[in-house]
Motif scaffolding. Structure first.
Motif, mmCIF file in Angstrom:
data_model
loop_
_atom_site.group_PDB
_atom_site.id
_atom_site.type_symbol
_atom_site.label_atom_id
_atom_site.label_comp_id
_atom_site.label_asym_id
_atom_site.label_seq_id
_atom_site.Cartn_x
_atom_site.Cartn_y
_atom_site.Cartn_z
ATOM 1 N N TYR A 23 0.826 -1.214 0.000
ATOM 2 C CA TYR A 23 0.000 0.000 0.000
ATOM 3 C C TYR A 23 0.860 1.264 0.000
ATOM 4 O O TYR A 23 0.649 2.168 -0.806
ATOM 5 N N PHE A 24 1.834 1.321 0.888
ATOM 6 C CA PHE A 24 2.643 2.535 0.976
ATOM 7 C C PHE A 24 3.688 2.624 -0.136
ATOM 8 O O PHE A 24 4.089 3.720 -0.523
ATOM 9 N N SER A 25 4.115 1.483 -0.655
ATOM 10 C CA SER A 25 5.090 1.492 -1.738
ATOM 11 C C SER A 25 4.482 1.993 -3.041
ATOM 12 O O SER A 25 5.135 2.724 -3.801
ATOM 13 N N TYR A 26 3.232 1.625 -3.302
ATOM 14 C CA TYR A 26 2.632 1.936 -4.604
ATOM 15 C C TYR A 26 1.589 3.050 -4.538
ATOM 16 O O TYR A 26 1.574 3.930 -5.384
ATOM 17 N N ASN A 27 0.716 3.026 -3.546
ATOM 18 C CA ASN A 27 -0.304 4.079 -3.467
ATOM 19 C C ASN A 27 0.288 5.432 -3.084
ATOM 20 O O ASN A 27 -0.144 6.475 -3.570
ATOM 21 N N TYR A 28 1.294 5.395 -2.203
ATOM 22 C CA TYR A 28 1.944 6.636 -1.773
ATOM 23 C C TYR A 28 3.340 6.802 -2.359
ATOM 24 O O TYR A 28 3.925 7.881 -2.280
ATOM 25 N N ALA B 11 -3.726 -13.906 -2.069
ATOM 26 C CA ALA B 11 -4.885 -14.055 -2.949
ATOM 27 C C ALA B 11 -5.331 -12.712 -3.508
ATOM 28 O O ALA B 11 -5.685 -12.594 -4.690
ATOM 29 N N THR B 12 -5.281 -11.683 -2.671
ATOM 30 C CA THR B 12 -5.671 -10.343 -3.116
ATOM 31 C C THR B 12 -4.722 -9.814 -4.180
ATOM 32 O O THR B 12 -5.149 -9.202 -5.167
ATOM 33 N N LEU B 13 -3.440 -10.030 -3.986
ATOM 34 C CA LEU B 13 -2.453 -9.585 -4.981
ATOM 35 C C LEU B 13 -2.706 -10.245 -6.335
ATOM 36 O O LEU B 13 -2.576 -9.610 -7.385
ATOM 37 N N ALA B 14 -3.062 -11.521 -6.302
ATOM 38 C CA ALA B 14 -3.335 -12.227 -7.556
ATOM 39 C C ALA B 14 -4.609 -11.711 -8.219
ATOM 40 O O ALA B 14 -4.653 -11.499 -9.436
ATOM 41 N N ILE B 15 -5.628 -11.486 -7.412
ATOM 42 C CA ILE B 15 -6.901 -11.009 -7.959
ATOM 43 C C ILE B 15 -6.759 -9.603 -8.529
ATOM 44 O O ILE B 15 -7.382 -9.267 -9.555
ATOM 45 N N CYS B 16 -5.940 -8.785 -7.880
ATOM 46 C CA CYS B 16 -5.756 -7.389 -8.313
ATOM 47 C C CYS B 16 -4.761 -7.247 -9.468
ATOM 48 O O CYS B 16 -4.470 -6.125 -9.896
ATOM 49 N N TYR C 270 -1.513 -7.762 -9.488
ATOM 50 C CA TYR C 270 -0.313 -7.065 -9.032
ATOM 51 C C TYR C 270 0.910 -7.548 -9.794
ATOM 52 O O TYR C 270 1.118 -8.753 -9.966
ATOM 53 N N ALA C 271 1.735 -6.608 -10.258
ATOM 54 C CA ALA C 271 2.990 -6.931 -10.941
ATOM 55 C C ALA C 271 4.130 -6.290 -10.158
ATOM 56 O O ALA C 271 4.199 -5.062 -10.070
ATOM 57 N N PRO C 272 5.008 -7.082 -9.554
ATOM 58 C CA PRO C 272 6.061 -6.517 -8.695
ATOM 59 C C PRO C 272 7.069 -5.675 -9.469
ATOM 60 O O PRO C 272 7.437 -5.988 -10.598
ATOM 61 N N GLY C 273 7.489 -4.568 -8.847
ATOM 62 C CA GLY C 273 8.568 -3.761 -9.376
ATOM 63 C C GLY C 273 8.203 -2.818 -10.497
ATOM 64 O O GLY C 273 9.084 -2.179 -11.075
ATOM 65 N N VAL C 274 6.939 -2.709 -10.830
ATOM 66 C CA VAL C 274 6.515 -1.808 -11.910
ATOM 67 C C VAL C 274 5.379 -0.928 -11.403
ATOM 68 O O VAL C 274 4.785 -1.175 -10.351
ATOM 69 N N GLU C 275 5.070 0.112 -12.169
ATOM 70 C CA GLU C 275 3.966 0.989 -11.803
ATOM 71 C C GLU C 275 2.645 0.244 -11.947
ATOM 72 O O GLU C 275 2.382 -0.393 -12.973
ATOM 73 N N GLN C 276 1.825 0.335 -10.906
ATOM 74 C CA GLN C 276 0.563 -0.408 -10.897
ATOM 75 C C GLN C 276 -0.539 0.374 -11.611
ATOM 76 O O GLN C 276 -0.497 1.604 -11.685
ATOM 77 N N SER C 277 -1.505 -0.358 -12.104
ATOM 78 C CA SER C 277 -2.646 0.276 -12.764
ATOM 79 C C SER C 277 -3.533 0.963 -11.734
ATOM 80 O O SER C 277 -3.440 0.688 -10.527
ATOM 81 N N VAL C 278 -4.388 1.849 -12.207
ATOM 82 C CA VAL C 278 -5.304 2.563 -11.313
ATOM 83 C C VAL C 278 -6.229 1.587 -10.595
ATOM 84 O O VAL C 278 -6.509 1.734 -9.400
#
Length: 214
Positions: free
Chosen positions: A49-54, A178-183, A185-193
């Motif tokens: 959350y803090f790494s990507y959202n903030y 499970a949440t990371l998979a459903i969302c 999530y791709a490690p080390g890259v900018e996440q989608s909105v």
């Protein structure tokens, strides 16, 4: 050996009565499970959350320190209020505060740091109070079990807290993965909105949904 085995079996059956015949303990264990799982689901998502959202994981150190300070305040408040108010009522109030702050933070969004700081300060008070409340009420269930069965079995009843702690730790990890998979999530890259919004939803209101079942 057969006599020793039979005696041990009888002791296990006798001691187990202090669990399944202790209704307050069963109810408290269910609440303890929901509360701890809610807290661990949120804490397990701190890194993402803090790494990507903030975009700054160091922010979490400020959040953690603020939460620890208000958690201590919450434990002191509970100890003081428990002399005048029922512990069950205080637990309900603590859970309501946690849920309300989470819902408010969900609608506030994650555009500004002040919102997560305010939520952490307020929810920290409820967290500290809830942890002390669980321990205090567990001691009460020991006395109730002794009244019903004639035996204390304090060690067995106290072990239920350790069991729930380990169980929720394992389950929170499963929920996080499970949440990371459903969302997606791709490690080390900018996440989608959509992924960032999913992180925010889980961090703010997802943990509250679990808390409601307590």
């Amino acid at each position: 050996l057969h006599t020793a085995y039979r005696r041990q079996r009888q002791m296990c059956i006798r001691d187990s009565k202090n669990i399944y015949q202790n209704r307050p303990l069963l109810l408290l264990t269910a609440s303890n499970f929901a509360i701890r799982l809610a807290l661990l689901v949120r804490s397990g998502f701190n890194y993402y959350y803090f790494s990507y959202n903030y975009g700054d994981l160091s922010i979490y150190s400020t959040i953690a320190m603020a939460g620890m300070a208000t958690s201590l305040l919450g434990s002191i408040l509970f100890t003081t209020l428990a002399k005048r108010v029922e512990k069950k009522m205080l637990m309900s109030v603590g859970m309501i505060i946690y849920v309300v702050t989470g819902v408010a933070y969900y609608f506030a969004g994650y555009s500004e740091f002040k919102y997560v700081l305010i939520m952490s300060l307020i929810s920290g008070i409820s967290t500290g109070a809830l942890m002390v409340c669980i321990n205090a009420m567990l001691a009460d269930t020991i006395e109730y079990g002794e009244l019903v069965t004639g035996q204390s079995n304090a060690g067995l009843i106290n072990s239920t807290r350790c069991f729930i702690s380990k169980l929720t730790s394992a389950m929170s990890g499963i929920v996080t993965m499970a949440t990371l998979a459903i969302c997606h999530y791709a490690p080390g890259v900018e996440q989608s909105v959509s992924t960032l919004n999913s992180f925010h939803t889980l961090y703010s209101i997802g943990a509250c949904i679990v808390m409601v079942f307590g």
